[in-house]
Write an enzyme that holds these catalytic residues in place. Structure first.
Site, PDB file in Angstrom:
ATOM      1  N   LYS A  23      40.591  36.556  26.415  1.00  0.00           N
ATOM      2  CA  LYS A  23      40.438  37.785  27.233  1.00  0.00           C
ATOM      3  C   LYS A  23      41.744  38.119  27.953  1.00  0.00           C
ATOM      4  O   LYS A  23      42.174  39.273  27.973  1.00  0.00           O
ATOM      5  CB  LYS A  23      39.312  37.569  28.235  1.00  0.00           C
ATOM      6  CG  LYS A  23      39.357  38.447  29.462  1.00  0.00           C
ATOM      7  CD  LYS A  23      38.257  38.074  30.432  1.00  0.00           C
ATOM      8  CE  LYS A  23      38.445  38.583  31.832  1.00  0.00           C
ATOM      9  NZ  LYS A  23      39.528  37.997  32.606  1.00  0.00           N
ATOM     10  N   ASN A  24      42.376  37.102  28.536  1.00  0.00           N
ATOM     11  CA  ASN A  24      43.543  37.377  29.375  1.00  0.00           C
ATOM     12  C   ASN A  24      44.833  37.575  28.590  1.00  0.00           C
ATOM     13  O   ASN A  24      45.885  37.789  29.168  1.00  0.00           O
ATOM     14  CB  ASN A  24      43.701  36.278  30.429  1.00  0.00           C
ATOM     15  CG  ASN A  24      42.577  36.350  31.447  1.00  0.00           C
ATOM     16  OD1 ASN A  24      41.838  37.339  31.503  1.00  0.00           O
ATOM     17  ND2 ASN A  24      42.418  35.297  32.238  1.00  0.00           N
ATOM     18  N   CYS A 121      37.640  40.128  39.447  1.00  0.00           N
ATOM     19  CA  CYS A 121      36.753  39.215  40.178  1.00  0.00           C
ATOM     20  C   CYS A 121      37.131  39.114  41.643  1.00  0.00           C
ATOM     21  O   CYS A 121      38.298  39.106  41.995  1.00  0.00           O
ATOM     22  CB  CYS A 121      36.802  37.842  39.528  1.00  0.00           C
ATOM     23  SG  CYS A 121      35.943  37.838  37.958  1.00  0.00           S
ATOM     24  N   VAL A 333      45.592  28.228  43.602  1.00  0.00           N
ATOM     25  CA  VAL A 333      45.986  29.527  43.024  1.00  0.00           C
ATOM     26  C   VAL A 333      45.324  30.686  43.780  1.00  0.00           C
ATOM     27  O   VAL A 333      45.982  31.672  44.125  1.00  0.00           O
ATOM     28  CB  VAL A 333      45.659  29.589  41.520  1.00  0.00           C
ATOM     29  CG1 VAL A 333      46.070  30.932  40.928  1.00  0.00           C
ATOM     30  CG2 VAL A 333      46.350  28.451  40.773  1.00  0.00           C
TER      31      VAL A 333
HETATM   32  C1  EPZ Z   1      45.295  36.416  35.859  1.00  0.00           C
HETATM   33  O1  EPZ Z   1      45.054  37.124  37.055  1.00  0.00           O
HETATM   34  C2  EPZ Z   1      43.944  36.290  35.169  1.00  0.00           C
HETATM   35  N1  EPZ Z   1      43.423  37.621  34.950  1.00  0.00           N
HETATM   36  C3  EPZ Z   1      43.003  35.478  36.026  1.00  0.00           C
HETATM   37  O2  EPZ Z   1      41.803  35.281  35.291  1.00  0.00           O
HETATM   38  C4  EPZ Z   1      43.626  34.109  36.289  1.00  0.00           C
HETATM   39  O3  EPZ Z   1      42.792  33.395  37.168  1.00  0.00           O
HETATM   40  C5  EPZ Z   1      45.015  34.271  36.904  1.00  0.00           C
HETATM   41  O4  EPZ Z   1      45.837  35.119  36.080  1.00  0.00           O
HETATM   42  C6  EPZ Z   1      45.724  32.944  37.085  1.00  0.00           C
HETATM   43  O5  EPZ Z   1      45.826  32.271  35.841  1.00  0.00           O
HETATM   44  C7  EPZ Z   1      43.842  38.317  33.909  1.00  0.00           C
HETATM   45  O6  EPZ Z   1      44.678  37.885  33.132  1.00  0.00           O
HETATM   46  C8  EPZ Z   1      43.208  39.651  33.702  1.00  0.00           C
HETATM   47  P1  EPZ Z   1      48.043  36.094  39.374  1.00  0.00           P
HETATM   48  P2  EPZ Z   1      46.259  37.745  37.882  1.00  0.00           P
HETATM   49  O7  EPZ Z   1      48.836  37.319  39.591  1.00  0.00           O
HETATM   50  O8  EPZ Z   1      47.363  38.067  36.960  1.00  0.00           O
HETATM   51  C9  EPZ Z   1      48.713  36.225  44.117  1.00  0.00           C
HETATM   52  C10 EPZ Z   1      39.507  35.335  34.877  1.00  0.00           C
HETATM   53  O9  EPZ Z   1      38.457  34.880  35.381  1.00  0.00           O
HETATM   54  N2  EPZ Z   1      49.344  37.555  43.973  1.00  0.00           N
HETATM   55  O10 EPZ Z   1      48.650  34.979  38.609  1.00  0.00           O
HETATM   56  O11 EPZ Z   1      45.712  38.808  38.745  1.00  0.00           O
HETATM   57  C11 EPZ Z   1      47.212  36.289  43.854  1.00  0.00           C
HETATM   58  O12 EPZ Z   1      46.508  36.774  44.969  1.00  0.00           O
HETATM   59  C12 EPZ Z   1      40.595  35.873  35.791  1.00  0.00           C
HETATM   60  O13 EPZ Z   1      39.705  35.418  33.659  1.00  0.00           O
HETATM   61  C13 EPZ Z   1      49.889  38.168  45.078  1.00  0.00           C
HETATM   62  O14 EPZ Z   1      49.899  37.610  46.183  1.00  0.00           O
HETATM   63  O15 EPZ Z   1      46.623  36.461  38.747  1.00  0.00           O
HETATM   64  C14 EPZ Z   1      46.891  34.859  43.495  1.00  0.00           C
HETATM   65  O16 EPZ Z   1      46.697  34.111  44.668  1.00  0.00           O
HETATM   66  C15 EPZ Z   1      40.300  35.661  37.237  1.00  0.00           C
HETATM   67  N3  EPZ Z   1      50.430  39.430  44.926  1.00  0.00           N
HETATM   68  C16 EPZ Z   1      48.184  34.392  42.795  1.00  0.00           C
HETATM   69  O17 EPZ Z   1      49.195  35.330  43.149  1.00  0.00           O
HETATM   70  C17 EPZ Z   1      50.439  40.064  43.718  1.00  0.00           C
HETATM   71  O18 EPZ Z   1      50.943  41.211  43.639  1.00  0.00           O
HETATM   72  C18 EPZ Z   1      48.088  34.312  41.294  1.00  0.00           C
HETATM   73  O19 EPZ Z   1      47.577  35.546  40.790  1.00  0.00           O
HETATM   74  C19 EPZ Z   1      49.881  39.419  42.588  1.00  0.00           C
HETATM   75  C20 EPZ Z   1      49.336  38.149  42.745  1.00  0.00           C
END
Ligand code: EPZ
Length: 438
Positions: A23-24, A121, A333
């Site tokens: 999915k991701n 989510c 995370v």
């Molecule tokens: C991706 O989310 C996935 N979603 C998530 O899967 C997954 O948990 C996550 O990566 C980590 O592996 C998709 O690919 C659609 P991040 P993403 O940016 O890209 C912070 C599932 O269930 N952050 O790596 O949104 C954030 O709050 C989903 O399949 C900021 O602070 O995750 C988090 O604490 C859930 N500012 C951390 O970074 C920002 O602008 C990591 O988030 C962006 C992120």
């Protein structure tokens, strides 16, 4: 479709199921098709709701999307990309986080983009500050308005030297999808290097992009003037694989996941073995089973790749309720990914959540009032309950708990699970589960 599943639990899940594309990765590679001057073909695409949502968004922007669901093949023709009406995009608000990744490609093609209120989510604040900073560094003008965020590229976007405060998956993808067509070189440090990102880089390389992944989380991208379409087979879903593995462990079962691949699962496999699970890597999948006897408690910390994925945490915690002793789980995370444990407690699990960083190093959520560590004390038999799905992975974890618990559970809000688990009801039935949609 009814949004409720009755689960008659207490029996081991045994049998074979198949996982398809991640999915991701699939959703991001669908967005990448917007960058090509010619059509793209994506194979191994699962029938999940996120694919429908992104297809809808691409369609709004003039991409001709054809999806052969059985064959899992998506044809994406971006010959007539156009600006979508804000109201139409807004209709998708709240259903996904993917619109944020449309920005780079749309700014290149049309000079403008719009982001509605984002979905995804509810597992923390999930801000988009990194994304907006990155787009500004490429030269985009970001205008926050009450109905959403409007972006403009007054001239061709230019390469930038970007340093991420945290290796965010989405922010790394944002940089890649924008830098490939920007003028000049982009250097991204502090990048995420998840397998799904490597597969996106492979797609972009097929399209004509020049990207090198250096040591220490540095990615260099040389912008090019033109990209073509791609043909690519998506890597398989390692989160779904781990979810079924956790289901085998929690129910005392034996599940073969066809399509599961070892390299992407290595960290999970190590942990699975430490807990007392057994696995066998086969030519076309991985068999996971409960070896009998007691499961062992562990100390676990989630992390970015190559660490233990945050998305593996929730399903595994259900299995840890059946392990002997105290397990400590430190979520580093997301700040708020233990909400799903409320339902497990209701079903008889002993789980305490803490604001402190337990079990390892201090993370950025320590001292910040977030319940991001959990102590699981087991084994505790689980009993059937009436529970509500909180988010995608938490929801699947609830399902696992209901399958492990003796008696008839009612799991509500099951539609959320369709976002990321293809035909999960058919798969459950193939594994011998007694489930009925209410
Ligand atoms: C991706 O989310 C996935 N979603 C998530 O899967 C997954 O948990 C996550 O990566 C980590 O592996 C998709 O690919 C659609 P991040 P993403 O940016 O890209 C912070 C599932 O269930 N952050 O790596 O949104 C954030 O709050 C989903 O399949 C900021 O602070 O995750 C988090 O604490 C859930 N500012 C951390 O970074 C920002 O602008 C990591 O988030 C962006 C992120």
């Amino acid at each position: 479709m009814n949004d409720l599943l009755y689960v008659n639990g207490g029996n081991p899940l045994n049998g074979t199921i198949t996982v398809r594309g991640a999915k991701n990765f699939v959703s991001k590679s669908m967005v990448a098709s917007l960058l090509g001057e010619t059509p793209s073909v994506l194979r191994n695409v699962p029938q999940i709701r996120d694919v429908k949502v992104v297809s809808g968004l691409l369609d709004l922007h003039g991409v001709n999307v054809k999806y052969d669901t059985d064959a899992g093949i998506l044809d994406l023709d971006p010959s007539n990309v156009e600006s979508a009406h804000v109201a139409d995009i807004d209709a998708h608000a709240g259903s996904s986080r993917i619109p944020i990744l449309f920005c780079g490609p749309l700014l290149h093609r049309l000079g403008e983009a719009f982001i509605p209120d984002l979905g995804g989510c509810r597992i923390g604040d999930r801000p988009i500050d990194y994304h907006l900073d990155i787009l500004r560094q490429f030269g985009a003008v970001v205008d926050k308005r009450p109905n959403g965020i409007h972006l403009r590229a007054p001239r061709r976007l230019h390469g930038a030297k970007i340093s991420l405060p945290y290796p965010s998956v989405g922010a790394t993808e944002q940089t890649l999808l924008t830098a490939v067509r920007a003028d000049g070189i982009t250097e991204l440090s502090g990048a995420a290097i998840e397998p799904e990102i490597m597969d996106l880089i492979a797609v972009l390389q097929k399209m004509g992009a020049i990207i090198s992944v250096d040591t220490d989380r540095v990615i260099r991208i040389e912008g090019v003037d033109r990209l073509e379409g791609y043909t690519h087979t998506a890597l398989n879903d390692r989160i779904e694989t781990a979810s079924w593995a956790a289901a085998a462990l929690a129910t005392g079962g034996d599940i073969t996941v066809k399509g599961a691949t070892q390299p992407e699962m290595m960290t999970f496999l190590n942990t699975f073995r430490k807990v007392g699970g057994r696995f066998e890597v086969q030519d076309d999948g991985i068999r996971f089973w409960h070896a009998g006897g007691d499961l062992k408690s562990i100390v676990l910390e989630t992390d970015v790749h190559p660490g233990f994925m945050t998305d593996w945490q929730q399903p595994l915690v259900v299995a840890l309720t059946q392990a002997t002793g105290l397990s400590i789980v430190h979520e580093t995370v997301y700040e708020n990914r233990f909400g799903f444990t409320d339902a497990l407690r209701k079903m008889g699990a002993t789980i305490q959540v803490y604001k402190e960083c337990l079990g390892g190093r201090d993370c950025r959520f320590g001292q910040r009032n977030f319940h991001h560590s959990a102590v699981v004390s087991g084994p505790t038999p689980l009993t059937a309950a009436d529970i509500e799905v909180p988010d995608l992975r938490g929801g699947f974890s609830h399902l696992i708990a209901a399958l492990a618990a003796k008696g008839r559970s009612t799991v509500r809000g099951i539609g959320l699970i369709d976002r990321g688990y293809e035909n999960f009801q058919d798969k459950l039935e193939a594994l011998g589960a007694e489930v009925v949609r209410g």
